[in-house]
Design an enzyme around this catalytic site. Structure first.
Site, PDB file in Angstrom:
ATOM      1  N   LEU A   9       0.850  -1.190   0.000  1.00  0.00           N
ATOM      2  CA  LEU A   9       0.000   0.000   0.000  1.00  0.00           C
ATOM      3  C   LEU A   9       0.886   1.241   0.000  1.00  0.00           C
ATOM      4  CD1 LEU A   9      -2.704  -1.101   2.616  1.00  0.00           C
ATOM      5  CD2 LEU A   9      -2.597  -1.550   0.152  1.00  0.00           C
ATOM      6  N   LYS A  23       5.568  10.472   0.209  1.00  0.00           N
ATOM      7  CA  LYS A  23       5.985   9.963   1.511  1.00  0.00           C
ATOM      8  C   LYS A  23       6.860   8.719   1.437  1.00  0.00           C
ATOM      9  CE  LYS A  23       3.244   7.695   4.419  1.00  0.00           C
ATOM     10  NZ  LYS A  23       2.324   7.344   5.532  1.00  0.00           N
ATOM     11  N   GLN A  73      -5.032   3.828  -7.120  1.00  0.00           N
ATOM     12  CA  GLN A  73      -6.109   4.274  -6.233  1.00  0.00           C
ATOM     13  C   GLN A  73      -6.262   5.774  -6.455  1.00  0.00           C
ATOM     14  OE1 GLN A  73      -5.411   4.168  -2.001  1.00  0.00           O
ATOM     15  NE2 GLN A  73      -7.594   4.005  -1.506  1.00  0.00           N
ATOM     16  N   GLU A 155      -9.757   0.046  17.495  1.00  0.00           N
ATOM     17  CA  GLU A 155      -8.944   1.247  17.330  1.00  0.00           C
ATOM     18  C   GLU A 155      -8.894   2.032  18.640  1.00  0.00           C
ATOM     19  OE1 GLU A 155      -7.110   1.727  14.727  1.00  0.00           O
ATOM     20  OE2 GLU A 155      -7.966  -0.055  13.774  1.00  0.00           O
ATOM     21  N   HIS A 363      49.668  19.319  -1.785  1.00  0.00           N
ATOM     22  CA  HIS A 363      48.872  20.290  -1.043  1.00  0.00           C
ATOM     23  C   HIS A 363      48.467  21.473  -1.913  1.00  0.00           C
ATOM     24  CE1 HIS A 363      53.135  20.098   0.714  1.00  0.00           C
ATOM     25  NE2 HIS A 363      53.237  20.736  -0.435  1.00  0.00           N
ATOM     26  N   ASN A 386      41.797  24.422 -16.658  1.00  0.00           N
ATOM     27  CA  ASN A 386      41.130  23.573 -17.651  1.00  0.00           C
ATOM     28  C   ASN A 386      39.977  24.249 -18.384  1.00  0.00           C
ATOM     29  OD1 ASN A 386      39.730  23.664 -15.206  1.00  0.00           O
ATOM     30  ND2 ASN A 386      38.749  21.692 -15.552  1.00  0.00           N
ATOM     31  N   SER A 405      56.228  24.128  -7.680  1.00  0.00           N
ATOM     32  CA  SER A 405      55.187  24.816  -6.913  1.00  0.00           C
ATOM     33  C   SER A 405      54.681  26.047  -7.649  1.00  0.00           C
ATOM     34  CB  SER A 405      55.739  25.226  -5.544  1.00  0.00           C
ATOM     35  OG  SER A 405      56.053  24.090  -4.777  1.00  0.00           O
ATOM     36  N   ARG A 440      58.277  32.605 -16.713  1.00  0.00           N
ATOM     37  CA  ARG A 440      58.043  33.673 -15.746  1.00  0.00           C
ATOM     38  C   ARG A 440      59.039  34.783 -16.045  1.00  0.00           C
ATOM     39  NH1 ARG A 440      60.698  29.771 -11.254  1.00  0.00           N
ATOM     40  NH2 ARG A 440      62.866  30.455 -11.444  1.00  0.00           N
TER      41      ARG A 440
END
Length: 458
Positions: A9, A23, A73, A155, A363, A386, A405, A440
């Site tokens: 049910l 639910k 139902q 009940e 890191h 990217n 680095s 650089r």
């Protein structure tokens, strides 16, 4: 063995959940409640399963698929009316029919098998699954006569003072002789305060016809709990997580603090793995043997090999191979593939990237849309650039390369085997194998210039 059928049910709106989600689709330990029920029902080997759907029917069907038949139902007129909707599929068939609600996710296959066996052993037309409740408030009471034969279900609102003290309660799960079920349903009516067809009325109808009605009391009251609101949902999750954690511990997994560890249904964990406090493991995750999953880590839909260490990190839809270590505070996003004995250090993010055996990403690094070879050293603060604002591009780094680095690698770029990038470089072109790339500006020292700066004066 005679034919077995099952009716689940699952048509109620669940208004007390106060949710846009249907639910019975609210998850308990990562799986929708109704799917928990279906899993357990299937283990009783029924010939046919019918799920009664109403509000949110298509969502239920998409979750359960062809594992069940469905009956609609359209108007919710009570539990008896819900079962009536299965008549077109099951009416006239011989055998035993299990009727179970889709919001009782803690029921187990063992209990359901015992219910079937008890029902058939008693040769009953109906058998009620009952439980002993220390506080039966809100439940229907099982009223038996002086020799213990079931007379009726009363009940809460209709119970006398004496009946209200009864602690054997109706769980809402039943076994019926299939033909008797639908014959009795035809005799129910809506002459009650709710104006609904009650499934429980069948018990009195069958008794009046002189048919046998039995009750099987299960051992664990927790299984009886129906989930009607967020409070009950939280309780069901807690109970289910406790069950799952105990199962893993019995299978050789160590939990430092089971009460704060949340493992979804379906997760696989190998023996001698240690799970520390505050860990969450979700979805279809598989974790190997001899691993350490550090405190407050979260792993979702991922495959973790043997002897992997994860420290305070998040891993999503990724693969981590044997002997690798991840974290602390790393984030493996979808399609990260971390090779054997790879080191992923603190504050490293990896997404849609393959990192081969023995490579170290120590890191403060972002690795996205990249393929890294074996035994590479990636220095602190490296960024795999990217995205150009419209498209994602790939970077390839060969075996034994050294990425200095603070290198920015602007894709698409290929860096060859044994190549080196100097610290602080922005790499925009391919670097051949065994070359050193320096990108650089040359350092210039301006003599005495610092004294001219206002913040450097006395």
């Amino acid at each position: 063995m005679e034919n077995r059928y099952a009716i689940i049910l699952a048509a109620g709106k669940g208004t007390r959940m106060k949710s846009k989600l249907y639910k019975v689709l609210h998850p308990v330990a990562g799986k929708p409640m109704v799917e928990h029920i279906l899993d357990q029902v299937e283990q009783t080997e029924p010939t046919e399963i019918v799920t009664i759907v109403g509000h949110g029917a298509e969502m239920i069907k998409s979750h359960l698929g062809e594992r069940s038949q469905y009956a609609l139902q359209a108007e919710q007129l009570g539990t008896g009316h819900a079962v009536m909707q299965a008549q077109e599929l099951l009416g006239g068939k011989q055998g035993t029919t299990l009727v179970i609600t889709g919001d009782t996710p803690l029921l187990t296959a063992e209990t359901l098998k015992n219910l079937f066996d008890y029902h058939q052993g008693k040769n009953a037309s109906a058998t009620i699954l009952t439980a002993h409740a220390e506080d039966p408030t809100g439940y229907g009471r099982i009223i038996r006569d002086h020799v213990g034969i079931v007379e009726r279900i009363v009940e809460q609102k209709d119970a006398s003072e004496e009946e209200a003290r009864v602690q054997e309660i109706n769980t809402g799960t039943f076994c019926f002789d299939n033909e008797s079920l639908f014959e009795a349903l035809a005799k129910t009516d809506t002459n009650n305060t709710q104006g609904e067809y009650y499934l429980t009325d069948i018990i009195e109808i069958l008794k009046k016809e002189g048919k046998a009605v039995a009750a099987y009391q299960m051992a664990d009251f927790d299984e009886a709990m129906g989930v009607n609101d967020r409070v009950a949902l939280s309780t069901a999750n807690k109970i289910m997580h406790r069950r799952l954690n105990e199962m893993h511990m019995r299978n050789g997994v160590t939990f430092i603090d089971p009460d704060t560890t949340y493992i979804d249904e379906g997760v696989v964990i190998g023996s001698d793995t240690v799970i520390e406090a505050g860990v969450t493991i979700k979805g279809k995750t598989v974790i190997g043997e001899d691993c350490l999953i550090g405190a407050h880590s979260e792993i979702v839909d991922s495959h973790i090999g043997n002897q992997v260490v994860v420290k305070q990190s998040v891993i999503e839809e990724s693969v981590v191979h044997e002997g690798a270590d991840v974290g602390p505070y790393a984030h493996l996003r979808p399609k990260a593939d971390v090779g054997a004995n790879v080191h992923i250090g603190n504050f490293v993010e990896v997404k849609n990237a393959t990192i081969d055996e023995g490579t170290k990403v120590g890191h403060l690094t972002y690795v996205g849309d990249a393929t890294l070879g074996k035994d590479i050293n990636v220095g602190c603060g490296v960024v795999f650039v990217n995205y150009d604002g419209k498209n994602k591009h790939q970077t390839i780094v060969g075996d034994h390369a050294f990425i200095g680095s603070a290198t920015n690698i602007v894709a698409p770029v290929t860096i060859g085997d044994h190549a080196v990038t100097a610290a602080g470089s922005t790499i925009t072109e391919d670097v051949p194998s065994e070359d050193l790339a320096i990108a650089r500006a040359r350092q210039v020292n301006k003599e005495g210039y610092a004294k001219k700066l206002p913040y450097m004066k006395d």
